[in-house]
Enzyme design. Structure first.
Site, PDB file in Angstrom:
ATOM      1  N   GLY A   1       5.840  39.799  -7.486  1.00 56.61           N
ATOM      2  CA  GLY A   1       4.760  39.608  -6.535  1.00 56.61           C
ATOM      3  C   GLY A   1       5.036  40.346  -5.245  1.00 56.61           C
ATOM      4  O   GLY A   1       5.927  41.195  -5.169  1.00 56.61           O
ATOM      5  N   GLY A   2       4.266  40.010  -4.217  1.00 61.17           N
ATOM      6  CA  GLY A   2       4.416  40.695  -2.943  1.00 61.17           C
ATOM      7  C   GLY A   2       5.740  40.430  -2.268  1.00 61.17           C
ATOM      8  O   GLY A   2       6.158  41.181  -1.393  1.00 61.17           O
ATOM      9  N   PHE A   3       6.426  39.333  -2.632  1.00 57.68           N
ATOM     10  CA  PHE A   3       7.657  38.966  -1.953  1.00 57.68           C
ATOM     11  C   PHE A   3       8.902  39.170  -2.797  1.00 57.68           C
ATOM     12  O   PHE A   3       9.997  38.819  -2.380  1.00 57.68           O
ATOM     13  CB  PHE A   3       7.584  37.508  -1.495  1.00 57.68           C
ATOM     14  CG  PHE A   3       6.545  37.295  -0.440  1.00 57.68           C
ATOM     15  CD1 PHE A   3       6.547  38.061   0.711  1.00 57.68           C
ATOM     16  CD2 PHE A   3       5.549  36.365  -0.611  1.00 57.68           C
ATOM     17  CE1 PHE A   3       5.582  37.885   1.687  1.00 57.68           C
ATOM     18  CE2 PHE A   3       4.582  36.173   0.358  1.00 57.68           C
ATOM     19  CZ  PHE A   3       4.599  36.937   1.512  1.00 57.68           C
TER      20      PHE A   3
ATOM     21  N   ASP B   1      -3.272  29.714   0.558  1.00 57.07           N
ATOM     22  CA  ASP B   1      -3.221  30.931  -0.264  1.00 57.07           C
ATOM     23  C   ASP B   1      -3.569  30.599  -1.715  1.00 57.07           C
ATOM     24  O   ASP B   1      -2.914  31.066  -2.647  1.00 57.07           O
ATOM     25  CB  ASP B   1      -1.841  31.585  -0.177  1.00 57.07           C
ATOM     26  CG  ASP B   1      -1.871  33.057  -0.606  1.00 57.07           C
ATOM     27  OD1 ASP B   1      -2.969  33.652  -0.585  1.00 57.07           O
ATOM     28  OD2 ASP B   1      -0.815  33.587  -0.975  1.00 57.07           O
TER      29      ASP B   1
ATOM     30  N   VAL C   1      10.429  37.786 -10.089  1.00 57.14           N
ATOM     31  CA  VAL C   1      10.676  36.475 -10.675  1.00 57.14           C
ATOM     32  C   VAL C   1      11.332  36.693 -12.035  1.00 57.14           C
ATOM     33  O   VAL C   1      10.864  37.510 -12.835  1.00 57.14           O
ATOM     34  CB  VAL C   1       9.369  35.672 -10.835  1.00 57.14           C
ATOM     35  CG1 VAL C   1       9.653  34.308 -11.462  1.00 57.14           C
ATOM     36  CG2 VAL C   1       8.674  35.499  -9.495  1.00 57.14           C
TER      37      VAL C   1
ATOM     38  N   LEU D   1      10.171  38.385 -15.357  1.00 57.89           N
ATOM     39  CA  LEU D   1       8.853  37.893 -15.740  1.00 57.89           C
ATOM     40  C   LEU D   1       7.736  38.635 -15.033  1.00 57.89           C
ATOM     41  O   LEU D   1       6.633  38.753 -15.543  1.00 57.89           O
ATOM     42  CB  LEU D   1       8.738  36.397 -15.418  1.00 57.89           C
ATOM     43  CG  LEU D   1       9.657  35.453 -16.201  1.00 57.89           C
ATOM     44  CD1 LEU D   1       9.560  34.046 -15.632  1.00 57.89           C
ATOM     45  CD2 LEU D   1       9.295  35.457 -17.670  1.00 57.89           C
ATOM     46  N   GLY D   2       7.999  39.113 -13.831  1.00 55.92           N
ATOM     47  CA  GLY D   2       6.977  39.809 -13.058  1.00 55.92           C
ATOM     48  C   GLY D   2       7.441  39.985 -11.626  1.00 55.92           C
ATOM     49  O   GLY D   2       8.584  39.666 -11.280  1.00 55.92           O
TER      50      GLY D   2
ATOM     51  N   LYS E   1      12.788  32.783  -8.500  1.00 56.03           N
ATOM     52  CA  LYS E   1      12.066  33.652  -7.566  1.00 56.03           C
ATOM     53  C   LYS E   1      13.062  34.179  -6.539  1.00 56.03           C
ATOM     54  O   LYS E   1      13.618  33.428  -5.733  1.00 56.03           O
ATOM     55  CB  LYS E   1      10.952  32.868  -6.877  1.00 56.03           C
ATOM     56  CG  LYS E   1      10.165  33.647  -5.833  1.00 56.03           C
ATOM     57  CD  LYS E   1       9.089  32.742  -5.229  1.00 56.03           C
ATOM     58  CE  LYS E   1       8.296  33.444  -4.139  1.00 56.03           C
ATOM     59  NZ  LYS E   1       7.284  32.549  -3.548  1.00 56.03           N
TER      60      LYS E   1
END
Length: 840
Positions: free
Chosen positions: A533-535, A649, A538, A530-531, A552
């Site tokens: 992120g920084g960690f 955040d 997902v 799906l995409g 995730k």
């Protein structure tokens, strides 16, 4: 014809000026359009014009249609592509038999509309859509066209235009590229439907296939979901005995888009006009990478972008050229390894593959159901694979492939529902597969075993995490005490003793095995991604019960470790609110750190808000609905949850949207349990530059007012459609400064996203801006609480307090901030979260 044309030209010229001077959209049999006097037809809405033009550096004249209000004369259709007129003698008219003709030098016919029926009272009209039509003037049904330009496209596909075949008449609507920018005659690149049992879009370079979409799955084209992955359109695919076509219709009527075939770049390209920038923005280009090229990896080869090499053999196959499996040899493809026995059917099984572009050269049997399909393929030695033909309307047929599998590709960028992808069943040796019924049986056994073990652990004496919150000595770092370094604990259920009403109650968070999570996500395939992120990435997954989830998977290289995982898992498991994302479980096997959430199909707020195309979809009503949901979620975290939570955040990418665009706050890895109404200090500063409050960014002091500051920034972004960081205008270093400038000069309404038009009432918009500026004031004590914010939304602008100068609005860039911080690296760009540990 020559005499008739001359008489008509001389007798109708004066009438022409009177009729067309007001930019008429049509002509009748007594009128015409002449290149010599520059007359044109203009659609009633002013969007399109028809007239004569010369392309590029050419002096030849062509009759064409272009966008009337866009500079540069972007042409979308050309009549006389094959026969240009060398001078300005061109005349468009309806002749005595009711046919539309274009006359050139000496009144010779340069082009004519291929109309099968004549008209008694013909009228030629340019429609809003850019379609030029010939029809009976008095026909009660204006769509009874005798002829239309949409049936004869040039290089451009417009919304409302069918691309495909009318099987009743044999008419093919196919795009052909211009030969060059100076020459609109048909080039060597074409794009249209290839008719066979399973119609699909094919791009041809000359007479050779260059790219294919893969067949329609019932939801999208199996190897080219990007064609429909634009939220501005509704797409329609029709395939029956009368017609085969693909068509798009605009959802946002004001948007201007076009799809064009580009000969020089050998690409199919989709553009949208950006009025603010006065330029065309490319939304899509195909082929997007080398794997889109037709049969790059040869027979039985699977092209996977991101792999090295990109050409891989399908499971059960090996490279045909074992010694030289390199780009020069890819075209040779792969062969079976080992060879299959045709006689012994017990040694044959079909392995299920999801996310593949369906191979070329299929054979369809509509009357065969799914089980019969398998038997037929099994009983035919040359049958390599099969699928169910129509997943959109139930099991309705069987598609099979014989011999080699041609042009297979992992649809890595396919962001559509993986459950809507065709499952391809490929013939394999039984020794390399496991019976699917046995797999399901073993999965059920494993679930039972896990439950039994979990119960034993819960009632055992293993470490149970708990949190004691004492007002006297609570510190920001004092989180839930949970020893993830203990392997036994990692294998147990995540539990937490809850205190309330004088009793202890246990909360349990399901623990998933790594093998089950892998199966759920199709082994973390690129098609399920799906995409990222920084960690870490997902993935989209499907549980055995059919529920869709978001998985995730924290990257081992990320800054987020056991601390953040336990924090997020334990916090979200205890929070229940419609505007907070639901955590369904986690996986901590094999040193993996995986969280399983509810799946939200509309991704995150930033996916819409900061995209030049998609942000038009979230209108004013949707934005106010999202704002309301965010404040309700924060109100719960700050005041009504059993444990007061500071998110730390809050930003657009952490606001997820469900199918109805309801917002849900996510990503609690940086959150803190908070006791008391004051503030706390920390040496561990986390967050996102542009959203962090000044006291937190520079001194490590956080409170509920830290989240209020972040909300104020987010509110300004929602109102303006612009990011806070990276925004530079006037003397402002960011969006906050720009909003403050406008506020001081009584020009706050200029902050509004232009796409919203006149929808937001001015007084409501001013209230929202006022509230946002109150939230981003420099001193935390001056900022309202989130409950104050909610009450302010219902007040008149004149009753709201005036904001003081906001923080981070002028003159302090990253360099200046760094002198006040322990380390300059603690801040990040707008779309990345940071987590920096500092010495005590």
């Amino acid at each position: 014809m020559d005499i008739f044309a001359s008489v008509l030209l001389s007798s109708s010229l004066l009438l022409l000026y009177f009729v067309l001077s007001d930019a008429a959209d049509s002509i009748t049999q007594s009128q015409f359009i002449s290149d010599s006097n520059g007359t044109t037809l203009v659609s009633k809405d002013g969007g399109f014009a028809l007239g004569f033009f010369s392309p590029g550096n050419s002096n030849n004249r062509y009759l064409g249609i272009w966008y009337n209000n866009i500079p540069g004369k972007t042409v979308v259709w050309v009549a006389n592509r094959l026969k240009p007129i060398p001078d300005s003698s061109g005349v468009l008219m309806v002749n005595s038999s009711g046919s539309l003709v274009l006359l050139g030098q000496n009144s010779t016919v340069a082009w004519s509309a291929n109309s099968t029926k004549g008209a008694r009272n013909p009228i030629v009209q340019l429609l809003y859509s850019g379609n030029l039509v010939l029809r009976e003037e008095n026909d009660e049904n204006p769509k009874n066209y005798l002829w239309q330009s949409f049936d004869y496209p040039s290089d451009t596909w417009l919304p409302g235009m069918k691309l495909g075949w009318d099987l009743r008449t044999g008419l093919e609507r196919r795009l052909t590229a211009w030969k060059s920018p100076d020459d609109p005659s048909p080039g060597g690149l074409s794009w249209g439907f290839e008719l066979h049992n399973y119609p699909e879009l094919v791009m041809e370079k000359g007479s050779q296939k260059y790219l294919r979409s893969g067949p329609w799955t019932g939801h999208f084209f199996s190897g080219m979901a990007e064609l429909q992955d634009t939220p501005l359109y509704n797409f329609k695919f029709v395939s029956n005995k009368d017609e085969v076509y693909f068509m798009s219709e605009m959802i946002e009527k004001s948007a201007i888009t076009r799809d064009v075939l580009n000969q020089s770049q050998l690409q199919y390209q989709r553009y949208m006009w950006l009025e603010e920038k006065k330029e065309w923005s490319m939304l899509l280009n195909l082929p997007k990478d080398k794997c889109d090229l037709y049969n790059l990896c040869g027979p039985n080869g699977n092209c996977i972008m991101g792999e090295s090499p990109v050409c891989q053999c399908v499971e059960g196959f090996k490279p045909k050229s074992l010694q030289t499996w390199n780009p020069e040899e890819w075209y040779k493809g792969c062969v079976r390894s080992p060879q299959l026995s045709c006689q012994d059917k017990d040694k044959i099984e079909f392995v299920k593959f999801i996310g593949l572009k369906l191979p070329d050269h299929s054979w369809v049997e509509e009357s065969t159901d799914f089980e019969e399909c398998r038997d037929k393929c099994l009983n035919n030695c040359t049958c390599t694979a099969y699928i169910n033909s129509d997943i959109s309307n139930g099991i309705s047929g069987c598609t099979m492939w014989y011999g080699d599998l041609i042009n297979i590709q992992i649809a890595a960028n396919n962001r559509k529902d993986v459950n809507s992808s065709k499952a391809v069943y490929i013939r394999m040796p039984a020794s390399e597969t496991v019976n699917q019924k046995e797999v399901k049986y073993m999965q059920k056994i494993m679930v039972i075993v896990i439950v039994v073990v979990a119960i034993a652990i819960v009632f055992g004496v293993l470490l149970i995490p708990y949190c004691i919150c004492k007002r006297s000595n609570f510190r920001g770092e004092d989180l839930i005490s949970f020893d993830f370094s203990n392997r036994a604990t990692q294998r147990g259920l995540i539990n937490k003793k809850r205190a309330g009403n004088g009793r202890n109650k246990e909360m349990e968070l399901p623990l998933f095995s790594f093998s089950s999570v892998s199966t759920t996500t199709n082994y973390f395939s690129a098609s399920n991604k799906l995409g990222e992120g920084g960690f870490g990435p997902v993935y989209k997954g499907s549980l055995l019960n059919g529920h869709i989830v978001a998985v995730k998977r924290l990257s081992r290289k990320s800054g987020q470790g056991w601390e953040e995982l336990k924090n997020e898992a334990m916090l979200i498991a205890k929070l229940q609110h419609k505007n907070l994302v639901k955590l369904l479980g986690c996986c901590i096997e094999r040193d993996e750190k995986i969280l399983i959430y509810e799946y939200l199909p509309n991704k995150s707020l930033d996916y819409f808000l900061f995209d030049p195309i998609r942000h038009g979809i979230i209108d004013w009503a949707t934005r106010t609905h999202i704002i309301e949901g965010i404040v309700q979620g924060l109100l719960y975290l700050h005041h009504y949850s059993r444990l007061q939570i500071i998110h730390r955040d809050l930003k657009a990418s952490n606001i997820l949207l469900d199918k109805d665009m309801n917002p849900k706050i996510s990503d609690f890895g940086m959150a803190r349990i908070f006791c008391g109404n004051g503030s706390q200090a920390t040496n561990r500063i986390v967050g996102t530059y542009g959203y962090m409050s000044p006291e937190y960014a520079m001194e490590g002091i956080f409170s509920i007012k830290s989240d209020v500051f972040s909300f104020g920034v987010l509110l300004l972004e929602i109102l303006s459609g612009k990011k806070n960081t990276g925004f530079y205008q006037c003397d402002s270093i960011n969006l906050i400064g720009y909003a403050w400038d406008l506020w001081k000069s009584n020009r706050s309404l200029e902050l509004m996203d232009p796409i919203l038009g006149d929808t937001p009432p001015a007084n409501v918009l001013l209230s929202y801006i006022n509230i946002a500026l109150l939230c981003v004031q420099e001193n935390a004590a001056d900022r309202p609480t989130i409950s104050d914010v909610i009450s302010m939304f219902n007040k008149e602008p004149t009753l709201l307090p005036s904001p003081k100068k906001p923080a981070f609005s002028f003159g302090r860039g990253m360099e200046d901030l760094g002198s006040s911080m322990r380390k300059a690296e603690i801040c990040s760009l707008n779309d990345m979260t940071v987590s920096i540990l500092e010495a005590r």
